[in-house]
Design an enzyme around this catalytic site. Structure first.
Site, PDB file in Angstrom:
ATOM      1  N   CYS A 113      37.350  36.512  37.008  1.00 23.98           N
ATOM      2  CA  CYS A 113      37.259  35.623  38.167  1.00 23.98           C
ATOM      3  C   CYS A 113      35.880  35.805  38.823  1.00 23.98           C
ATOM      4  CB  CYS A 113      38.366  35.952  39.164  1.00 23.98           C
ATOM      5  SG  CYS A 113      38.157  37.562  39.973  1.00 23.98           S
ATOM      6  N   GLU A 144      39.246  44.669  35.990  1.00 26.05           N
ATOM      7  CA  GLU A 144      37.809  44.871  35.786  1.00 26.05           C
ATOM      8  C   GLU A 144      37.223  45.799  36.836  1.00 26.05           C
ATOM      9  OE1 GLU A 144      38.470  40.372  34.911  1.00 26.05           O
ATOM     10  OE2 GLU A 144      39.429  41.953  36.070  1.00 26.05           O
ATOM     11  N   HIS A 192      41.684  44.415  40.735  1.00 23.99           N
ATOM     12  CA  HIS A 192      41.742  43.718  39.448  1.00 23.99           C
ATOM     13  C   HIS A 192      41.367  44.717  38.357  1.00 23.99           C
ATOM     14  CE1 HIS A 192      41.230  39.283  40.871  1.00 23.99           C
ATOM     15  NE2 HIS A 192      41.945  39.974  41.738  1.00 23.99           N
TER      16      HIS A 192
END
Length: 156
Positions: free
Chosen positions: A86, A58, A56
């Site tokens: 998330c 991040e 992801h």
């Protein structure tokens, strides 16, 4: 324009790279910024390109920032991301000890910093970063809506 908006524009640039690839991914981008405003790490979704469910935006940006710092603790840093993190990414931000999470669009389906869950403000955690949401939310949301409009089955 606030510093958050400038950093979010850098994250939006990253998001554009995710969907522009030959193997496009959901356009989410992130940057990690130090206390002086310098970008330590950049990332965009690379799950398709790497065949890695943890790639992801991040996580990619946090790993890059830790590499620049030479340590896993990112105290004093701000994680700026185009979509509300998330659970995995919120947990990674907590474990990395970032001071602040700034995000653009809410994620009512999987958001873990206030929308669906609130991982980062759970009193049981040993670190709770500040959260600032809605920065350039319209631009961040539009990028995602455009992507999904072009990737839906026309029969749906």
């Amino acid at each position: 324009m606030t510093c958050y908006e400038g950093w979010m524009r850098a994250a939006l640039d990253e998001a554009g790279q995710a969907s522009a690839r030959a193997d496009p991914d959901v356009p989410v981008g992130a940057v990690v910024v130090d206390a002086d405003g310098a970008i330590l790490g950049r990332g965009h979704n690379e799950r398709e390109a790497r065949a890695d469910p943890t790639a992801h935006a991040e996580v990619v940006a946090l790993r890059a920032a830790a590499g620049v710092r030479g340590r896993w603790r990112l105290d004093g840093a701000t994680l700026v991301v185009t979509l509300e993190p998330c659970t995995m990414c919120a947990g990674a931000a907590v474990l990395a000890r970032v001071d602040r999470i700034v995000y653009g669009a809410d994620d009512p389906k999987a958001g873990a910093v206030g929308s669906l869950w609130d991982v980062v403000r759970d009193r049981r955690c040993n670190h709770r970063p500040e959260v600032i949401g809605g920065v350039l939310a319209q631009q961040c949301g539009s990028l995602l809506r455009e992507f999904f409009a072009g990737h839906r089955d026309p029969r749906e």
